[in-house]
Design a protein around this motif. Structure first.
Motif: not given
Ligand SMILES: [Zn+2]
Length: 276
Positions: A78-81, A174-176, A202-204, A224-226
């Motif tokens: 789950l991402d960003h619950g 940063a995200h996006g 690491l997000h973003g 690393i979230n992509i």
């Protein structure tokens, strides 16, 4: 092979490679991500965000079933619950890991809410990631970049009090998609890496720059979230094709897979499944 993100990240940390956690939003993207993992013999963490899918419960079950059928180590996360019920729903829907995001809350409240969910998740073998400091959005990067950077001493205390399995840190990503040029704080990462013993996340990752990401992995980042980069590449592949909408998701997945494979190879994941 269905495993937890903790299982994957401890091997990655010990062997100093980075693990991509791509966002998946439907059966096609889950299939695409697993295909890439199988092609290069690598573990993978499938990130599922509630707002990116129509039915998180069903998608969790699909991902779980596909992970069981694969011989690669695969975690369903789950991402960003953001709500208590998100975490419980994910645990009931076959997810092996949850990210509990309380990063916008004051320290004590963050600790309290995350600790409660860690106790529940660990009691059924589910691993937990949470975030201290706050990774903001790319479209307000220049204004927000410094607002939520993670403090190393606080992070050490946070990990001790919550008993989490991995920590998402804010070091300047940063995200996006970025408006402005990403500037990563590698001195801060070095402090965090020596203060905290659990794997760092690491997000973003999208648009952060290959050199920065490789350097971050060398500095202690293991996950690393992509997301954005994969879907941007998918959109480009779709636009380049003239066939009917029937093939739309095949084309999107061609682009998605190419970019995912690129990052997984860049982060040293080729053949990493053999270490499990
Ligand atoms: Zn994120």
């Amino acid at each position: 092979m269905l495993v937890t993100a903790k299982d994957i990240l401890l091997v990655a940390k010990a062997n100093k490679f980075g693990v991509v956690a791509p966002n998946v939003c439907n059966e096609s993207t889950i299939r695409a991500a697993i295909q890439v993992a199988e092609d290069i013999k690598a573990p993978i963490i499938l990130d599922i965000c509630d707002w990116q899918t129509q039915d998180m419960v069903l998608l969790g079950r699909i991902a779980e079933y596909m992970a069981v059928r694969s011989s690669m180590p695969i975690a369903v996360q789950l991402d960003h619950g953001s709500k208590f019920s998100d975490a419980i729903l994910a645990i009931r829907s076959g997810f092996t890991s949850i990210m509990v995001d309380r990063s916008a809350m004051p320290f004590e409240q963050n600790v309290q809410e995350v600790s409660d969910l860690v106790r529940i998740a660990h009691s059924v073998g589910v691993s937990v990631e949470s975030e201290l400091g706050h990774v903001g959005m790319g479209d307000s990067y220049d204004e927000d970049r410094d607002a939520g950077l993670t403090n190393a001493a606080e992070a050490a205390e946070y990990v001790k009090q919550t008993n989490i399995d991995s920590l998402a840190v804010a070091i300047g990503t940063a995200h996006g998609l970025y408006k402005g040029t990403p500037r990563l704080d590698f001195d801060r990462l070095a402090e965090l890496n020596s203060a905290v013993n659990v794997p760092l996340v690491l997000h973003g990752g999208s648009g952060s720059g290959d050199e920065n990401l490789v350097k971050a992995i060398a500095g202690g980042i293991t996950k690393i979230n992509i997301s954005s980069d994969l879907f941007v590449e998918g959109e480009a592949a779709l636009k380049a094709d003239k066939r009917t909408a029937y093939f739309a998701f095949d084309k999107i997945c061609d682009g998605y897979k190419a970019k995912l494979k690129y990052y997984m190879e860049l982060f040293g994941e080729t053949g990493a499944a053999l270490k499990f």
